[in-house]
Design an enzyme around this catalytic site. Sequence first.
Site: not given
Length: 309
Positions: A47, A107, A124, A143, A169, A194
């Site tokens: 990621e 993302n 994501k 995020e 993730c 991550n």
Amino acid sequence: MSRIVTVGAAQMGAIQRAHSRREVVARMVELMREAASHRCDLVVFPELTLTTFFPRWWMESQEEIDSFYEREMPSNETAPLFNEAARLGIGFSLGYAELTPEGRRFNTAILVNKSAQIVGKYRKIHLPGHAGHEPWRAFQHLEKRYFEVGDLSWGVWNALNGHMGMMICNDRRWPESYRVMGLQSVEMILLGYNTPRHNPPAPDHDRLSEFHNQLVMQAGAYQNGTWVVGVAKCGVEEGCEMIGGSSIIAPTGEVIGQALTQEDELVVARCDLDLTKSYKATIFNFDMHRQPDHYRRIVEQRGAVAPQG
């Protein structure tokens, strides 16, 4: 008959804020060349591979924020990776921060075939962390501030001689991420992460970081009869320790390859996609055993009951 896809899980060690994309891509190219020496068909990167994990900072300057995003793919900085992939005849998956022409931010992960053509894209969906500045934290996890919720669902692509899917993730912690792809007969899920060792809102979870990471990936693989390739960016990055444990997991739920370091490291495994067939045809034959209408009725019945007290 076997369908072998030889996979290289290309774990990346820490990427500091001062590291340029050119430096990071050079490291990725070295891992790709190592993968080619092992006759890999596919290399999976983590990621947000190209930069440090920037959501750990509260930033107000839009220019500073935008510096972490990619406006095109490939770009001038990432072109060497695509060129080397085409030269070597190797596919890859790459995670990065995407800034669309319309100004939207995601993302994102892409799947690239052996001709260096992008054949799949995922954004994501399960964004962790928070959206506002929380200065009590040792580091931020913003995020929800820097990305929109992904709008492409979980796709499955016919590529590299199999049915390939992607997640990113925090998606790995939610069973629906695997199940939506499982219902599309996915055979291999590519998953970059991550993950900080320390969880500021729940520090009692810290000691279980690696266990929980393995638990969800192994369960997702087994319950959907699919390979899972989980790849970390790890090590101490700008003072924040991130877990490693990059793993290649069989449809049996067994880990067949795992990273041993917190540095750049390649984990290689020969993955027989036909190993998925037995699980999809028997214990996890969704058409035969799964009861979605029954689940729906239960939810509707429970939802119709007025709360007590």
